[in-house]
Design a protein around this motif. Structure first.
Motif, PDB file in Angstrom:
ATOM      1  N   ASN A  33       0.818  -1.222   0.000  1.00  0.00           N
ATOM      2  CA  ASN A  33       0.000   0.000   0.000  1.00  0.00           C
ATOM      3  C   ASN A  33       0.849   1.268   0.000  1.00  0.00           C
ATOM      4  O   ASN A  33       0.371   2.333   0.398  1.00  0.00           O
ATOM      5  N   PHE A  34       2.081   1.191  -0.445  1.00  0.00           N
ATOM      6  CA  PHE A  34       3.011   2.315  -0.410  1.00  0.00           C
ATOM      7  C   PHE A  34       2.519   3.505  -1.234  1.00  0.00           C
ATOM      8  O   PHE A  34       1.952   3.338  -2.314  1.00  0.00           O
ATOM      9  N   THR A  35       2.759   4.721  -0.690  1.00  0.00           N
ATOM     10  CA  THR A  35       2.537   5.973  -1.409  1.00  0.00           C
ATOM     11  C   THR A  35       3.717   6.902  -1.141  1.00  0.00           C
ATOM     12  O   THR A  35       4.465   6.707  -0.184  1.00  0.00           O
ATOM     13  N   LYS A  36       3.853   7.920  -1.995  1.00  0.00           N
ATOM     14  CA  LYS A  36       4.971   8.848  -1.843  1.00  0.00           C
ATOM     15  C   LYS A  36       4.594  10.228  -2.361  1.00  0.00           C
ATOM     16  O   LYS A  36       3.964  10.357  -3.406  1.00  0.00           O
ATOM     17  N   ALA A  51       5.495   4.901  -8.158  1.00  0.00           N
ATOM     18  CA  ALA A  51       6.618   5.254  -7.290  1.00  0.00           C
ATOM     19  C   ALA A  51       7.814   4.336  -7.545  1.00  0.00           C
ATOM     20  O   ALA A  51       8.951   4.796  -7.651  1.00  0.00           O
ATOM     21  N   MET A  52       7.551   3.055  -7.674  1.00  0.00           N
ATOM     22  CA  MET A  52       8.617   2.082  -7.918  1.00  0.00           C
ATOM     23  C   MET A  52       9.319   2.357  -9.246  1.00  0.00           C
ATOM     24  O   MET A  52      10.544   2.344  -9.333  1.00  0.00           O
ATOM     25  N   MET A  53       8.539   2.621 -10.280  1.00  0.00           N
ATOM     26  CA  MET A  53       9.122   2.895 -11.592  1.00  0.00           C
ATOM     27  C   MET A  53      10.002   4.150 -11.530  1.00  0.00           C
ATOM     28  O   MET A  53      11.122   4.152 -12.046  1.00  0.00           O
ATOM     29  N   LEU A  54       9.519   5.205 -10.888  1.00  0.00           N
ATOM     30  CA  LEU A  54      10.287   6.449 -10.808  1.00  0.00           C
ATOM     31  C   LEU A  54      11.521   6.297  -9.914  1.00  0.00           C
ATOM     32  O   LEU A  54      12.574   6.860 -10.207  1.00  0.00           O
ATOM     33  N   GLU A  55      11.410   5.520  -8.837  1.00  0.00           N
ATOM     34  CA  GLU A  55      12.573   5.263  -7.970  1.00  0.00           C
ATOM     35  C   GLU A  55      13.648   4.506  -8.745  1.00  0.00           C
ATOM     36  O   GLU A  55      14.825   4.844  -8.670  1.00  0.00           O
ATOM     37  N   GLN A  56      13.242   3.470  -9.463  1.00  0.00           N
ATOM     38  CA  GLN A  56      14.207   2.688 -10.227  1.00  0.00           C
ATOM     39  C   GLN A  56      14.897   3.557 -11.273  1.00  0.00           C
ATOM     40  O   GLN A  56      16.118   3.484 -11.447  1.00  0.00           O
ATOM     41  N   SER A  98      21.772  12.138 -24.466  1.00  0.00           N
ATOM     42  CA  SER A  98      22.656  13.236 -24.861  1.00  0.00           C
ATOM     43  C   SER A  98      24.070  13.060 -24.323  1.00  0.00           C
ATOM     44  O   SER A  98      24.952  13.848 -24.648  1.00  0.00           O
ATOM     45  N   PHE A  99      24.270  12.048 -23.478  1.00  0.00           N
ATOM     46  CA  PHE A  99      25.567  11.798 -22.840  1.00  0.00           C
ATOM     47  C   PHE A  99      26.020  12.994 -22.009  1.00  0.00           C
ATOM     48  O   PHE A  99      27.206  13.279 -21.903  1.00  0.00           O
ATOM     49  N   ARG A 100      25.059  13.694 -21.428  1.00  0.00           N
ATOM     50  CA  ARG A 100      25.364  14.827 -20.551  1.00  0.00           C
ATOM     51  C   ARG A 100      24.970  14.470 -19.135  1.00  0.00           C
ATOM     52  O   ARG A 100      24.095  13.660 -18.895  1.00  0.00           O
ATOM     53  N   GLY A 101      25.617  15.173 -18.211  1.00  0.00           N
ATOM     54  CA  GLY A 101      25.272  14.993 -16.810  1.00  0.00           C
ATOM     55  C   GLY A 101      24.959  16.323 -16.161  1.00  0.00           C
ATOM     56  O   GLY A 101      25.519  17.348 -16.536  1.00  0.00           O
ATOM     57  N   THR A 102      24.055  16.301 -15.218  1.00  0.00           N
ATOM     58  CA  THR A 102      23.701  17.493 -14.463  1.00  0.00           C
ATOM     59  C   THR A 102      23.989  17.226 -12.995  1.00  0.00           C
ATOM     60  O   THR A 102      23.456  16.259 -12.414  1.00  0.00           O
ATOM     61  N   ALA A 103      24.832  18.060 -12.411  1.00  0.00           N
ATOM     62  CA  ALA A 103      25.161  17.903 -10.997  1.00  0.00           C
ATOM     63  C   ALA A 103      23.947  18.263 -10.152  1.00  0.00           C
ATOM     64  O   ALA A 103      23.224  19.214 -10.450  1.00  0.00           O
ATOM     65  N   ILE A 104      23.718  17.469  -9.124  1.00  0.00           N
ATOM     66  CA  ILE A 104      22.645  17.773  -8.191  1.00  0.00           C
ATOM     67  C   ILE A 104      23.196  17.897  -6.783  1.00  0.00           C
ATOM     68  O   ILE A 104      24.184  17.248  -6.421  1.00  0.00           O
ATOM     69  N   LYS A 105      22.584  18.767  -6.046  1.00  0.00           N
ATOM     70  CA  LYS A 105      22.872  18.911  -4.621  1.00  0.00           C
ATOM     71  C   LYS A 105      21.536  19.255  -3.986  1.00  0.00           C
ATOM     72  O   LYS A 105      20.982  20.321  -4.246  1.00  0.00           O
ATOM     73  N   ASN A 106      20.990  18.332  -3.218  1.00  0.00           N
ATOM     74  CA  ASN A 106      19.669  18.503  -2.627  1.00  0.00           C
ATOM     75  C   ASN A 106      19.734  18.351  -1.120  1.00  0.00           C
ATOM     76  O   ASN A 106      20.545  17.589  -0.597  1.00  0.00           O
ATOM     77  N   LYS A 107      18.847  19.059  -0.481  1.00  0.00           N
ATOM     78  CA  LYS A 107      18.631  18.894   0.950  1.00  0.00           C
ATOM     79  C   LYS A 107      17.123  18.820   1.137  1.00  0.00           C
ATOM     80  O   LYS A 107      16.384  19.614   0.571  1.00  0.00           O
ATOM     81  N   ALA A 108      16.671  17.831   1.908  1.00  0.00           N
ATOM     82  CA  ALA A 108      15.237  17.641   2.107  1.00  0.00           C
ATOM     83  C   ALA A 108      14.947  17.203   3.536  1.00  0.00           C
ATOM     84  O   ALA A 108      15.771  16.537   4.174  1.00  0.00           O
ATOM     85  N   ARG A 109      13.763  17.600   3.990  1.00  0.00           N
ATOM     86  CA  ARG A 109      13.208  17.014   5.212  1.00  0.00           C
ATOM     87  C   ARG A 109      12.445  15.785   4.747  1.00  0.00           C
ATOM     88  O   ARG A 109      11.718  15.834   3.755  1.00  0.00           O
ATOM     89  N   VAL A 110      12.620  14.693   5.462  1.00  0.00           N
ATOM     90  CA  VAL A 110      12.020  13.428   5.043  1.00  0.00           C
ATOM     91  C   VAL A 110      11.223  12.823   6.197  1.00  0.00           C
ATOM     92  O   VAL A 110      11.690  12.808   7.336  1.00  0.00           O
ATOM     93  N   THR A 111      10.042  12.339   5.858  1.00  0.00           N
ATOM     94  CA  THR A 111       9.240  11.539   6.785  1.00  0.00           C
ATOM     95  C   THR A 111       8.954  10.210   6.105  1.00  0.00           C
ATOM     96  O   THR A 111       8.521  10.185   4.952  1.00  0.00           O
ATOM     97  N   ILE A 112       9.239   9.134   6.819  1.00  0.00           N
ATOM     98  CA  ILE A 112       8.938   7.795   6.320  1.00  0.00           C
ATOM     99  C   ILE A 112       8.082   7.086   7.377  1.00  0.00           C
ATOM    100  O   ILE A 112       8.463   7.031   8.546  1.00  0.00           O
ATOM    101  N   VAL A 113       6.947   6.576   6.931  1.00  0.00           N
ATOM    102  CA  VAL A 113       6.068   5.790   7.790  1.00  0.00           C
ATOM    103  C   VAL A 113       6.283   4.323   7.410  1.00  0.00           C
ATOM    104  O   VAL A 113       6.262   3.974   6.226  1.00  0.00           O
ATOM    105  N   LEU A 114       6.496   3.487   8.423  1.00  0.00           N
ATOM    106  CA  LEU A 114       6.776   2.070   8.193  1.00  0.00           C
ATOM    107  C   LEU A 114       5.801   1.204   8.973  1.00  0.00           C
ATOM    108  O   LEU A 114       5.245   1.639   9.990  1.00  0.00           O
ATOM    109  N   MET A 124       8.168   0.142   4.074  1.00  0.00           N
ATOM    110  CA  MET A 124       7.723   1.531   3.986  1.00  0.00           C
ATOM    111  C   MET A 124       6.278   1.601   3.496  1.00  0.00           C
ATOM    112  O   MET A 124       5.949   1.020   2.465  1.00  0.00           O
ATOM    113  N   LEU A 125       5.461   2.334   4.246  1.00  0.00           N
ATOM    114  CA  LEU A 125       4.084   2.610   3.842  1.00  0.00           C
ATOM    115  C   LEU A 125       3.989   3.931   3.093  1.00  0.00           C
ATOM    116  O   LEU A 125       3.195   4.079   2.182  1.00  0.00           O
ATOM    117  N   HIS A 126       4.777   4.917   3.516  1.00  0.00           N
ATOM    118  CA  HIS A 126       4.692   6.248   2.914  1.00  0.00           C
ATOM    119  C   HIS A 126       6.019   6.987   3.087  1.00  0.00           C
ATOM    120  O   HIS A 126       6.691   6.829   4.096  1.00  0.00           O
TER     121      HIS A 126
END
Length: 134
Positions: A33-36, A51-56, A98-114, A124-126
């Motif tokens: 029943n996972f959601t994100k 969610a699974m497809m996008l995570e992969q 395109s054989f290009r790369g984009t650098a990422i730098k992220n900061k996030a608050r995360v809540t995981i319900v299990l 993980m439920l959410h």
């Protein structure tokens, strides 16, 4: 080992998949029943299959990935747990066309319900990610 310690290791192992590229192991982390709610497009609520497809896709497309989890707090309430923390992540998103790369730098608050399963493991439920300024 306490449930809190098991959950902490579970969460670290989940993010480690983006480094190891063992994306075939992703399904073992999710409840049926996972959601994100993510912090990147699309900003919709994602049910398990989407969610699974996008995570992969995301985990497979990032190279030189690294992450740091800070301020983790885990509250265990019988067979449900809530983990909150901040996640700093860096890497390079590679566009295979395109054989290009984009650098990422992220900061996030995360809540995981299990939820604890019948075998005593956790799934993980959410997930909810909210971007923060870097």
């Amino acid at each position: 080992m306490t449930d809190s310690a098991i959950i902490r290791d579970f969460i670290y192992n989940y993010f480690q998949i983006a480094k190891s590229k063992e994306i075939e192991n992703l399904p073992e982390f999710f409840h049926d029943n996972f959601t994100k709610f993510g912090d990147s497009p699309p900003y919709d609520r994602r049910e398990l299959d989407r969610a699974m497809m996008l995570e992969q896709l995301q985990f497979a497309s990032i190279s030189d990935y690294d992450f740091k989890i800070e301020e983790m707090k885990i509250d265990v309430l019988d067979n449900v747990a809530i983990a909150t923390f901040t996640l700093d992540s860096t890497g390079l998103i590679v566009d295979d066309y395109s054989f290009r790369g984009t650098a990422i730098k992220n900061k996030a608050r995360v809540t995981i319900v299990l939820q604890k399963d019948r075998k005593g493991g956790w799934k993980m439920l959410h997930q909810h990610f909210s971007k923060m300024p870097c």
